[in-house]
Design an enzyme around this catalytic site. Structure first.
Site, PDB file in Angstrom:
ATOM      1  N   ASP A 174      10.603   6.858   0.432  1.00 52.58           N
ATOM      2  CA  ASP A 174      10.027   7.129  -0.876  1.00 52.58           C
ATOM      3  C   ASP A 174       9.606   5.826  -1.558  1.00 52.58           C
ATOM      4  O   ASP A 174      10.404   4.904  -1.714  1.00 52.58           O
ATOM      5  CB  ASP A 174      11.051   7.871  -1.733  1.00 52.58           C
ATOM      6  CG  ASP A 174      10.556   8.092  -3.143  1.00 52.58           C
ATOM      7  OD1 ASP A 174      11.157   7.513  -4.063  1.00 52.58           O
ATOM      8  OD2 ASP A 174       9.569   8.813  -3.331  1.00 52.58           O
ATOM      9  N   THR A 193     -13.575   6.193   3.511  1.00 56.10           N
ATOM     10  CA  THR A 193     -12.946   7.091   4.467  1.00 56.10           C
ATOM     11  C   THR A 193     -13.956   8.151   4.903  1.00 56.10           C
ATOM     12  O   THR A 193     -14.981   8.369   4.250  1.00 56.10           O
ATOM     13  CB  THR A 193     -11.729   7.790   3.852  1.00 56.10           C
ATOM     14  OG1 THR A 193     -12.182   8.710   2.843  1.00 56.10           O
ATOM     15  CG2 THR A 193     -10.780   6.780   3.209  1.00 56.10           C
ATOM     16  N   LYS A 194     -13.653   8.835   6.005  1.00 56.81           N
ATOM     17  CA  LYS A 194     -14.578   9.877   6.471  1.00 56.81           C
ATOM     18  C   LYS A 194     -14.668  11.012   5.454  1.00 56.81           C
ATOM     19  O   LYS A 194     -15.742  11.605   5.261  1.00 56.81           O
ATOM     20  CB  LYS A 194     -14.145  10.397   7.838  1.00 56.81           C
ATOM     21  CG  LYS A 194     -12.769  11.037   7.888  1.00 56.81           C
ATOM     22  CD  LYS A 194     -12.441  11.500   9.311  1.00 56.81           C
ATOM     23  CE  LYS A 194     -11.058  12.126   9.376  1.00 56.81           C
ATOM     24  NZ  LYS A 194     -10.722  12.572  10.767  1.00 56.81           N
ATOM     25  N   PHE A 195     -13.556  11.314   4.765  1.00 54.88           N
ATOM     26  CA  PHE A 195     -13.572  12.366   3.754  1.00 54.88           C
ATOM     27  C   PHE A 195     -14.384  11.922   2.544  1.00 54.88           C
ATOM     28  O   PHE A 195     -15.105  12.706   1.938  1.00 54.88           O
ATOM     29  CB  PHE A 195     -12.142  12.721   3.352  1.00 54.88           C
ATOM     30  CG  PHE A 195     -11.311  13.235   4.489  1.00 54.88           C
ATOM     31  CD1 PHE A 195     -11.521  14.510   4.994  1.00 54.88           C
ATOM     32  CD2 PHE A 195     -10.329  12.448   5.067  1.00 54.88           C
ATOM     33  CE1 PHE A 195     -10.765  14.994   6.053  1.00 54.88           C
ATOM     34  CE2 PHE A 195      -9.568  12.915   6.127  1.00 54.88           C
ATOM     35  CZ  PHE A 195      -9.792  14.187   6.620  1.00 54.88           C
ATOM     36  N   GLU A 252       0.851  -1.188   0.000  1.00 53.96           N
ATOM     37  CA  GLU A 252       0.000   0.000   0.000  1.00 53.96           C
ATOM     38  C   GLU A 252       0.886   1.236   0.000  1.00 53.96           C
ATOM     39  O   GLU A 252       1.656   1.461   0.940  1.00 53.96           O
ATOM     40  CB  GLU A 252      -0.952   0.021   1.191  1.00 53.96           C
ATOM     41  CG  GLU A 252      -1.857   1.241   1.177  1.00 53.96           C
ATOM     42  CD  GLU A 252      -3.175   1.033   1.901  1.00 53.96           C
ATOM     43  OE1 GLU A 252      -3.674   2.021   2.468  1.00 53.96           O
ATOM     44  OE2 GLU A 252      -3.705  -0.097   1.903  1.00 53.96           O
ATOM     45  N   ASP A 295     -10.457  10.814  -5.905  1.00 55.10           N
ATOM     46  CA  ASP A 295     -11.662  11.636  -5.962  1.00 55.10           C
ATOM     47  C   ASP A 295     -11.465  12.816  -6.915  1.00 55.10           C
ATOM     48  O   ASP A 295     -12.243  13.766  -6.906  1.00 55.10           O
ATOM     49  CB  ASP A 295     -12.059  12.131  -4.565  1.00 55.10           C
ATOM     50  CG  ASP A 295     -10.945  12.891  -3.864  1.00 55.10           C
ATOM     51  OD1 ASP A 295      -9.851  13.045  -4.460  1.00 55.10           O
ATOM     52  OD2 ASP A 295     -11.147  13.324  -2.713  1.00 55.10           O
ATOM     53  N   ASP A 315      -1.796  12.176  -4.151  1.00 53.00           N
ATOM     54  CA  ASP A 315      -1.860  13.612  -4.429  1.00 53.00           C
ATOM     55  C   ASP A 315      -2.167  13.814  -5.914  1.00 53.00           C
ATOM     56  O   ASP A 315      -1.440  13.324  -6.770  1.00 53.00           O
ATOM     57  CB  ASP A 315      -0.513  14.260  -4.075  1.00 53.00           C
ATOM     58  CG  ASP A 315      -0.594  15.780  -4.025  1.00 53.00           C
ATOM     59  OD1 ASP A 315      -1.326  16.368  -4.851  1.00 53.00           O
ATOM     60  OD2 ASP A 315       0.079  16.384  -3.177  1.00 53.00           O
ATOM     61  N   GLU A 328       4.971   5.080   3.600  1.00 52.42           N
ATOM     62  CA  GLU A 328       4.524   6.446   3.898  1.00 52.42           C
ATOM     63  C   GLU A 328       5.733   7.270   4.322  1.00 52.42           C
ATOM     64  O   GLU A 328       6.594   6.784   5.054  1.00 52.42           O
ATOM     65  CB  GLU A 328       3.482   6.430   5.014  1.00 52.42           C
ATOM     66  CG  GLU A 328       2.993   7.787   5.481  1.00 52.42           C
ATOM     67  CD  GLU A 328       2.362   8.583   4.355  1.00 52.42           C
ATOM     68  OE1 GLU A 328       2.877   9.687   4.072  1.00 52.42           O
ATOM     69  OE2 GLU A 328       1.373   8.114   3.754  1.00 52.42           O
ATOM     70  N   LYS A 334      -2.688  21.173 -10.672  1.00 49.83           N
ATOM     71  CA  LYS A 334      -2.233  22.186 -11.621  1.00 49.83           C
ATOM     72  C   LYS A 334      -1.517  21.502 -12.780  1.00 49.83           C
ATOM     73  O   LYS A 334      -0.702  20.604 -12.575  1.00 49.83           O
ATOM     74  CB  LYS A 334      -1.295  23.185 -10.941  1.00 49.83           C
ATOM     75  CG  LYS A 334      -1.985  24.068  -9.904  1.00 49.83           C
ATOM     76  CD  LYS A 334      -1.022  25.081  -9.317  1.00 49.83           C
ATOM     77  CE  LYS A 334      -1.721  25.971  -8.292  1.00 49.83           C
ATOM     78  NZ  LYS A 334      -0.773  26.941  -7.680  1.00 49.83           N
TER      79      LYS A 334
END
Length: 246
Positions: free
Chosen positions: A128, A222-224, A76, A187, A151, A101, A155
């Site tokens: 990384d 997830t909560k988001f 993951e 998302d 992420d 992570e 842009k």
């Protein structure tokens, strides 16, 4: 392996291009955010990382020896604050998970989750992800790869820093066993279409659906994500599998 960098170099001022082993480098797909661990996270980090942490080294590892058993292995990439990763590992204790992570508060939070849930099937590498996959994971060693909500670098001038790009997908695919799965979720709709295009272009992978996939039960909301769904926002899952040997 081709001479194409795993993640394309950014323009001046957008990041530092780092040479990798054998000259194959990459631009970091993340920025180290400022943030401090809570005192509880610090305590769990200090207690747990010597036990469950994988220290980066530029040589392949034996995952079965590292976990102490020969069960399926899932990577993951980007565990965030660890809640989703811990839930997945808790619900699937017959599968071993390696979370990668870089952000210290997130690692501390995941250490807390591992301790509180008494998880023996979840380990962490604080490094990384491109370097971990490139240098430490042998070919055909993984049963699955999760890349959840990376992420989006929304842009246009930053798109080259996105993690899901053809060279890195090819590298990850080489680490999957035949039949192993590659699951991305985002998302950000434009990134979702890029993910679908990039994975569709990898000749060793085949889509498990006819486009985007329904969210599988093993990936909890997830909560988001729940909040976004209530507001009418979309979430897209992309799931491919590595082709079986002929």
């Amino acid at each position: 392996m081709s001479d194409t960098p795993l993640i394309q170099p950014a323009n001046v001022g957008e990041g530092v291009y780092e040479e990798g082993r054998e000259g194959y480098g990459h631009i970091k797909s993340y920025v180290r955010r400022a943030g401090r661990m809570s005192s509880a996270q610090e305590n769990y980090y200090a207690e747990m990382m010597p036990k469950i942490g994988l220290v980066y080294a530029s040589q392949p590892i034996d995952l079965a020896a590292f976990f102490g058993r020969n069960n399926p292995k899932v990577l993951e990439i980007g565990t965030g604050m660890g809640e989703t990763t811990a839930k997945i590992a808790d619900a699937n204790r017959d599968i071993d998970y390696l979370g990668v992570e870089v952000h210290v508060p997130g690692v501390g939070a995941l250490c807390k989750q591992i301790a509180e849930r008494e998880l023996t099937n979840l380990r962490i590498c604080q490094h990384d992800a491109v370097e971990v996959v490139r240098d430490m994971l042998p070919e055909d060693s993984l049963d699955g790869v999760h890349v959840f909500f990376p992420d989006p670098w929304h842009k246009a001038r930053h798109n080259k820093r996105r993690l899901i790009q053809s060279p890195f997908v090819a590298l990850l695919a080489s680490r999957l066993k035949p039949g192993g799965y590659f699951h991305c979720a985002t998302d950000w709709e434009e990134y979702a279409h890029q993910m679908l295009e990039v994975l569709s272009g990898e000749p060793t992978l085949v889509n498990s659906s006819e486009g985007f996939a329904p969210r599988p039960d093993y990936r909890p909301l997830t909560k988001f994500e729940n909040r976004g769904l209530r507001l009418g926002h979309g979430v897209w899952d992309v799931i491919f599998r590595k082709k079986q040997l002929a």
